[in-house]
Structure formats: C-alpha cells, structure tokens
Design an enzyme around this catalytic site. Structure first.
Site: not given
Ligand code: SF4
Length: 238
Positions: A113-114, A196, A199, A222
């Site tokens: 996701c990151c 985010c 998270c 991240c």
């Molecule tokens: S901090 Fe969480 S929601 Fe944001 S990009 Fe990374 S995994 Fe995705």
C-alpha cells in the site's frame, strides 16, 4: 555529482540547518524542493527555509488517506508562507486500488500500500528534481540513524538534504514555540507522528513517539527513506 556530494558530506555535518538550506537553494535553485508531510519537524523546517529563501518549492505525497487536520494545516501553510504546495497523488484512486488489490490493502500488506500511495509518487516527483530536502531526524528510527545532512540518495539517484538530521524532538518543539509556527492539531491529542488515517493512532503514556504508526505490525517506515522494491499487482483470482 555523486562524488562531489560524498566529499562534501563530512564538512556539511558542521553546518547549522540554515546554512545547509542556503547551500541547497544556491546550488540547486528551482531543481530542489522540500518534501513534507507537515509533522512537527516538517513545519519547523518550512519556517526555517522561508527565512532563507522566498518562493520555496514544497511538495507533499497526498495518499488521499490523510486526516482532516492535516489538510487544514496544508491550507494554513499555503497562506502563511504564500506558497502553493505541490500535491503528488498516487496513480490509482482509493477505489481503483481496492478494485485491483482488494479491500483494506493497508491491513493485509501495508508495504505494498505504501509503495503504491507513497513510494511510486515520490519516485515520479523526484524524477523532476536534482535534490530533495527532508526533515528526518537520526533518532526517529533505526533506518534514519545514519542519515547525513547532505548525502547521495542511491535509491532515487539524486542529492538528499536533511538539515535537521542531528536535532532532537525537544529542539524541534523549541523552534516551533519560539517562532510561533503552526502545527497539526493532532499533536495536542497524543499523535506525535502522523500519517494516514488507516495506519496512525494516538500513543499511550510511556510509548515511543512512533508507536502509533502501523501499530500492531513490525513496519516502522513507509519506504521513502529505506530501500524497498515496488511490488506487482496480484494475479487475477489470487
Ligand atoms: S500509511 Fe497506511 S494507508 Fe497510508 S499508504 Fe501506507 S499502508 Fe497505505
């Protein structure tokens, strides 16, 4: 460029943050920009930079999952420093990401996701620059402990400048108070580190300042400041 930067690295360690910033602006002009998520460190750095040079370039990775308080702060920064924040978005909207990778990817695979929402957009943005400025501090995480004030970023292939690498959190907050710098309202609600919504949680008494980031997983970064390959979409039906 890389060799020259490696030679400068030791000398730059003796420079104060404002001298590091002045060198960065003089050396790279329009091709250097500050990367910020508008945490306390980022706010101190932006304020400091605004005293060194007008018409700063500041960009942010807008994952589209930021807190309302963060979006409010971005508006405040634009007004106070008379700049336009360059917002960098992921290639996929949250809906498109869900369609391709499934729901709540941040729970199942936060690294992926990151990569999609932060690392790829950062790589794209850095492609238009010769140098980037960050507000990382060495004592934030193990991955940041060796950060130089001026260094070659082998991951992204440009110069990386970390003017407050040797500062403590106490120095950051002292600067913020002395200069009346705006900061994220969540800091007053036990969110020392803010990312985010999915998270980030408030920290409890006695916890580390980054304990609220990716809580419950071993993830601490991240991927912007460590080496991490970009993952591929899953096979259909996987
Ligand atoms: S901090 Fe969480 S929601 Fe944001 S990009 Fe990374 S995994 Fe995705």
């Amino acid at each position: 460029m890389k060799e020259g930067i490696e030679q400068l690295r030791a000398a730059a360690e003796t420079w104060r943050p404002d001298r590091v910033l002045a060198w960065a602006f003089d050396t790279f002009g329009e091709t250097v920009a500050i990367s910020s998520a508008f945490g306390a460190e980022g706010m101190a750095l932006i304020d400091m930079a605004s005293r060194v040079r007008q018409n700063l370039r500041v960009f942010t990775l807008d994952t589209e999952f930021l807190f309302p308080e963060t979006y409010n702060l971005i508006d405040q920064v634009e007004q106070r420093y008379d700049i336009r924040i360059e917002r960098v978005y992921p290639l996929a909207s949250p809906e498109e990401q869900e369609r391709v990778y499934g729901s709540a990817l941040w729970q199942r695979d936060p690294d992926q996701c990151c990569n999609l929402r932060k690392v790829e957009p950062l790589r794209r943005k850095l492609g238009e620059l010769r140098a980037w400025i960050t507000s990382i501090r060495r004592d934030q995480t193990a991955d940041r402990a060796a950060a130089g004030k001026v260094e070659w970023d082998a991951k992204f292939g440009l110069v990386k400048i970390n003017p407050i690498a040797d500062w403590s959190s106490k120095q950051v907050w002292q600067y913020i108070r002395e200069h009346d710098v705006p900061y994220n309202a969540l800091h007053e609600r036990n969110y020392p580190s803010i990312g985010c919504t999915h998270c980030t949680r408030a920290v409890r008494p006695g916890e580390d300042s980054r304990a609220g980031r990716w809580s419950g997983s071993s993830k601490t970064e991240c991927g912007l400041h460590i080496i991490q390959p970009l993952a591929s979409p899953p096979e259909a039906g996987a």
